[in-house]
Design a protein around this motif. Structure first.
Motif, PDB file in Angstrom:
ATOM      1  N   HIS A  62      16.435  -6.748   2.622  1.00 21.31           N
ATOM      2  CA  HIS A  62      16.287  -5.004   3.704  1.00 21.31           C
ATOM      3  C   HIS A  62      17.377  -4.816   3.818  1.00 21.31           C
ATOM      4  CE1 HIS A  62      11.518  -5.836   1.660  1.00 21.31           C
ATOM      5  NE2 HIS A  62      12.066  -7.433   2.334  1.00 21.31           N
ATOM      6  N   LYS A  63      17.827  -4.725   3.090  1.00 24.74           N
ATOM      7  CA  LYS A  63      19.669  -4.076   3.750  1.00 24.74           C
ATOM      8  C   LYS A  63      19.759  -2.631   4.467  1.00 24.74           C
ATOM      9  CE  LYS A  63      24.508  -4.629   1.911  1.00 24.74           C
ATOM     10  NZ  LYS A  63      24.590  -3.364   3.312  1.00 24.74           N
ATOM     11  N   ALA A  64      19.242  -1.907   3.627  1.00 25.49           N
ATOM     12  CA  ALA A  64      19.394  -0.998   4.129  1.00 25.49           C
ATOM     13  C   ALA A  64      18.607  -0.541   5.590  1.00 25.49           C
ATOM     14  CB  ALA A  64      18.619   0.381   3.174  1.00 25.49           C
ATOM     15  N   TYR A  65      17.202  -0.912   5.197  1.00 22.81           N
ATOM     16  CA  TYR A  65      16.678  -0.883   6.290  1.00 22.81           C
ATOM     17  C   TYR A  65      16.665  -1.517   7.404  1.00 22.81           C
ATOM     18  CZ  TYR A  65      11.712  -1.049   9.094  1.00 22.81           C
ATOM     19  OH  TYR A  65      10.804  -0.917   9.908  1.00 22.81           O
ATOM     20  N   LEU A  66      17.472  -2.240   7.310  1.00 17.42           N
ATOM     21  CA  LEU A  66      18.245  -3.401   8.866  1.00 17.42           C
ATOM     22  C   LEU A  66      19.176  -2.515   9.066  1.00 17.42           C
ATOM     23  CD1 LEU A  66      17.630  -7.359   7.449  1.00 17.42           C
ATOM     24  CD2 LEU A  66      16.292  -5.942   9.299  1.00 17.42           C
ATOM     25  N   GLU A  67      20.262  -2.139   8.364  1.00 14.79           N
ATOM     26  CA  GLU A  67      21.467  -1.620   8.615  1.00 14.79           C
ATOM     27  C   GLU A  67      20.618  -0.176   9.294  1.00 14.79           C
ATOM     28  OE1 GLU A  67      23.166  -0.527   5.349  1.00 14.79           O
ATOM     29  OE2 GLU A  67      24.898  -2.734   5.851  1.00 14.79           O
ATOM     30  N   ASN A  68      20.146   0.313   9.477  1.00 16.92           N
ATOM     31  CA  ASN A  68      18.882   1.842   9.786  1.00 16.92           C
ATOM     32  C   ASN A  68      18.320   1.559  11.715  1.00 16.92           C
ATOM     33  OD1 ASN A  68      18.047   4.575   9.869  1.00 16.92           O
ATOM     34  ND2 ASN A  68      16.338   3.117  10.483  1.00 16.92           N
ATOM     35  N   LEU A  69      18.332   0.342  11.884  1.00 19.11           N
ATOM     36  CA  LEU A  69      17.553  -0.663  13.074  1.00 19.11           C
ATOM     37  C   LEU A  69      18.545  -0.329  13.887  1.00 19.11           C
ATOM     38  CD1 LEU A  69      15.128  -3.059  11.559  1.00 19.11           C
ATOM     39  CD2 LEU A  69      14.554  -0.333  12.673  1.00 19.11           C
TER      40      LEU A  69
ATOM     41  N   VAL B 123       1.226  -0.712   0.042  1.00 18.51           N
ATOM     42  CA  VAL B 123      -0.029  -0.031  -0.029  1.00 18.51           C
ATOM     43  C   VAL B 123       1.063   1.431   0.177  1.00 18.51           C
ATOM     44  CG1 VAL B 123      -1.617   1.128   1.089  1.00 18.51           C
ATOM     45  CG2 VAL B 123      -1.713  -1.422   1.312  1.00 18.51           C
ATOM     46  N   SER B 124       2.175   1.348   0.558  1.00 19.91           N
ATOM     47  CA  SER B 124       3.124   2.546   0.315  1.00 19.91           C
ATOM     48  C   SER B 124       4.517   2.129   0.058  1.00 19.91           C
ATOM     49  CB  SER B 124       3.145   2.771   1.747  1.00 19.91           C
ATOM     50  OG  SER B 124       4.149   2.113   2.732  1.00 19.91           O
ATOM     51  N   SER B 125       5.149   2.730   0.166  1.00 13.26           N
ATOM     52  CA  SER B 125       6.699   2.312  -0.385  1.00 13.26           C
ATOM     53  C   SER B 125       7.599   2.637   0.769  1.00 13.26           C
ATOM     54  CB  SER B 125       7.030   2.930  -1.464  1.00 13.26           C
ATOM     55  OG  SER B 125       6.264   3.091  -2.761  1.00 13.26           O
ATOM     56  N   GLY B 126       7.335   2.756   2.136  1.00 13.75           N
ATOM     57  CA  GLY B 126       7.667   2.618   3.426  1.00 13.75           C
ATOM     58  C   GLY B 126       8.671   3.562   3.562  1.00 13.75           C
ATOM     59  N   GLU B 127       8.211   4.879   2.845  1.00  7.27           N
ATOM     60  CA  GLU B 127       9.058   6.157   2.710  1.00  7.27           C
ATOM     61  C   GLU B 127       9.483   6.280   4.124  1.00  7.27           C
ATOM     62  OE1 GLU B 127       5.691   7.105   1.766  1.00  7.27           O
ATOM     63  OE2 GLU B 127       6.546   5.384   1.055  1.00  7.27           O
ATOM     64  N   ALA B 128       8.765   6.505   5.312  1.00  7.75           N
ATOM     65  CA  ALA B 128       8.972   7.109   6.169  1.00  7.75           C
ATOM     66  C   ALA B 128       9.714   6.057   6.765  1.00  7.75           C
ATOM     67  CB  ALA B 128       7.737   7.410   6.913  1.00  7.75           C
ATOM     68  N   GLY B 129      10.366   5.618   6.755  1.00  5.32           N
ATOM     69  CA  GLY B 129      10.622   3.867   7.206  1.00  5.32           C
ATOM     70  C   GLY B 129      12.103   3.794   7.902  1.00  5.32           C
ATOM     71  N   ILE B 130      13.007   5.275   6.804  1.00  6.28           N
ATOM     72  CA  ILE B 130      14.225   4.981   7.949  1.00  6.28           C
ATOM     73  C   ILE B 130      15.027   6.890   8.341  1.00  6.28           C
ATOM     74  CG2 ILE B 130      16.702   5.149   6.703  1.00  6.28           C
ATOM     75  CD1 ILE B 130      15.953   2.963   4.356  1.00  6.28           C
ATOM     76  N   ASP B 131      15.032   6.352   8.761  1.00 10.86           N
ATOM     77  CA  ASP B 131      15.929   7.373   9.470  1.00 10.86           C
ATOM     78  C   ASP B 131      17.199   8.172   9.155  1.00 10.86           C
ATOM     79  OD1 ASP B 131      15.563  10.003  11.436  1.00 10.86           O
ATOM     80  OD2 ASP B 131      16.651   9.021  13.101  1.00 10.86           O
ATOM     81  N   GLY B 132      16.572   9.949   8.892  1.00 17.47           N
ATOM     82  CA  GLY B 132      18.570  10.372   8.762  1.00 17.47           C
ATOM     83  C   GLY B 132      18.164  10.071   6.865  1.00 17.47           C
TER      84      GLY B 132
ATOM     85  N   VAL C 245      14.214   7.631   0.207  1.00 19.06           N
ATOM     86  CA  VAL C 245      14.190   6.065   0.876  1.00 19.06           C
ATOM     87  C   VAL C 245      12.956   4.852  -0.242  1.00 19.06           C
ATOM     88  CG1 VAL C 245      12.837   4.982   2.788  1.00 19.06           C
ATOM     89  CG2 VAL C 245      14.581   7.193   3.113  1.00 19.06           C
ATOM     90  N   GLY C 246      11.778   5.903  -0.256  1.00 15.93           N
ATOM     91  CA  GLY C 246      10.633   4.978  -1.018  1.00 15.93           C
ATOM     92  C   GLY C 246      11.311   4.611  -2.474  1.00 15.93           C
ATOM     93  N   PRO C 247      11.897   4.685  -3.030  1.00 18.96           N
ATOM     94  CA  PRO C 247      12.714   4.225  -4.531  1.00 18.96           C
ATOM     95  C   PRO C 247      13.359   3.016  -3.938  1.00 18.96           C
ATOM     96  CG  PRO C 247      12.594   6.333  -4.924  1.00 18.96           C
ATOM     97  CD  PRO C 247      11.944   6.585  -3.587  1.00 18.96           C
ATOM     98  N   LEU C 248      13.815   3.329  -2.755  1.00 17.65           N
ATOM     99  CA  LEU C 248      14.965   2.329  -2.578  1.00 17.65           C
ATOM    100  C   LEU C 248      14.412   0.980  -1.759  1.00 17.65           C
ATOM    101  CD1 LEU C 248      17.953   1.646  -1.298  1.00 17.65           C
ATOM    102  CD2 LEU C 248      17.796   2.985   0.424  1.00 17.65           C
ATOM    103  N   ARG C 249      13.862   1.469  -0.475  1.00 11.97           N
ATOM    104  CA  ARG C 249      11.917   0.430   0.085  1.00 11.97           C
ATOM    105  C   ARG C 249      11.715  -0.370  -0.818  1.00 11.97           C
ATOM    106  NH1 ARG C 249      10.608   0.634   5.435  1.00 11.97           N
ATOM    107  NH2 ARG C 249      10.648  -1.334   5.224  1.00 11.97           N
ATOM    108  N   SER C 250      11.311   0.322  -1.943  1.00  9.63           N
ATOM    109  CA  SER C 250      10.795  -0.411  -3.481  1.00  9.63           C
ATOM    110  C   SER C 250      11.798  -1.568  -4.162  1.00  9.63           C
ATOM    111  CB  SER C 250      10.112   0.772  -4.287  1.00  9.63           C
ATOM    112  OG  SER C 250       9.364   0.914  -4.028  1.00  9.63           O
TER     113      SER C 250
END
Length: 253
Positions: A206-213, A53-62, A68-73
């Protein structure tokens, strides 16, 4: 959360279907367990389609949401390929503030009429996840909209504009499998033994997202595996998932 042996065996989710549409709020939502079931189903020759439903664009702080949206997609498309999913679609709703309402129901109904699935997969619409943690509003709103849209999709007088788009009503959705539910809410289980690691490999995309965590991500795989093993004990298998099956057009026995 400690799972308890069930006094009665939990039945297995039916697998006598051919096409499933998995609808979730964000890239990575399917990868926290559900992807292992998808790996099993695609190995059986079933077709599974992902709809984010979304591209998760609010999911990576910084990082700016526009980046972020295109990256997470891209990461989601790669994750889907690991478990045999060839089609991943994105609706472009704003991450973090997805609202339940007619626009969302219409868009989901459109997707169901387009893909004509036998089964739906989504995340819990309940206030809390099985862990006891708060289930965020995006998940709750999407999960509830999925169930309502499944009925909308079969009624030609609801969203008649879809008829003008050439999309005929679809009453073929038998049930929706709701993931992320607790043992009290679960009605069925999915044996993912032999496919669990493939699902985890999907999450690793989901490398970028996990690294942000940061450090919190390090224990994620162990926690998921432990819960899958304990769910498996309840189901009588090595690794399992609990699900709430909501009947849509499935006849009552």
């Amino acid at each position: 959360m400690q799972l308890q042996p069930s006094p009665e065996p939990i039945p297995k989710m039916p697998e006598d279907w051919q096409t499933a549409l998995a609808i979730v709020a964000h890239p990575d939502d399917m990868e926290y367990g559900g992807a292992s079931a998808v790996a099993k189903w695609t190995a059986q020759g079933k077709k599974v389609i992902y709809l984010m439903v979304s591209s998760g664009e609010a999911g990576i702080d910084g990082m700016h949401p526009a980046d972020v949206g295109p990256l997470r997609s891209r990461e989601e498309i790669e994750a889907a390929e690991v478990v045999g999913v060839e089609t991943v679609e994105f609706l472009g709703y704003p991450d973090g503030i997805i609202e339940y309402g007619l626009p969302l129901r219409r868009d989901l109904s459109r997707a169901m009429r387009k893909h004509r699935p036998d089964a739906l997969v989504t995340l819990s619409y309940h206030l809390k996840f099985a862990s006891g943690h708060l289930n965020m509003a995006d998940h709750r709103n999407v999960g509830l909209a999925v169930l309502d849209a499944a009925r909308d999709a079969g009624n030609r007088w609801i969203f008649p504009e879809l008829l003008e788009e050439g999309l005929a009503p679809w009453n073929g959705v038998r049930f929706a499998a709701v993931l992320g539910v607790d043992q009290q809410t679960a009605t069925h289980g999915i044996d993912v033994s032999g496919y669990w690691e493939q699902g985890l490999e999907s999450l690793k995309r989901h490398k970028a997202y996990l690294e942000n965590l940061g450090p919190a991500a390090a224990g994620t795989f162990g926690i998921l595996t432990d819960f899958a093993r304990r769910s498996g004990e309840v189901l009588g298998c090595d690794h399992g998932l609990l699900t709430e099956l909501v009947l849509i057009n499935e006849p009552w026995e």
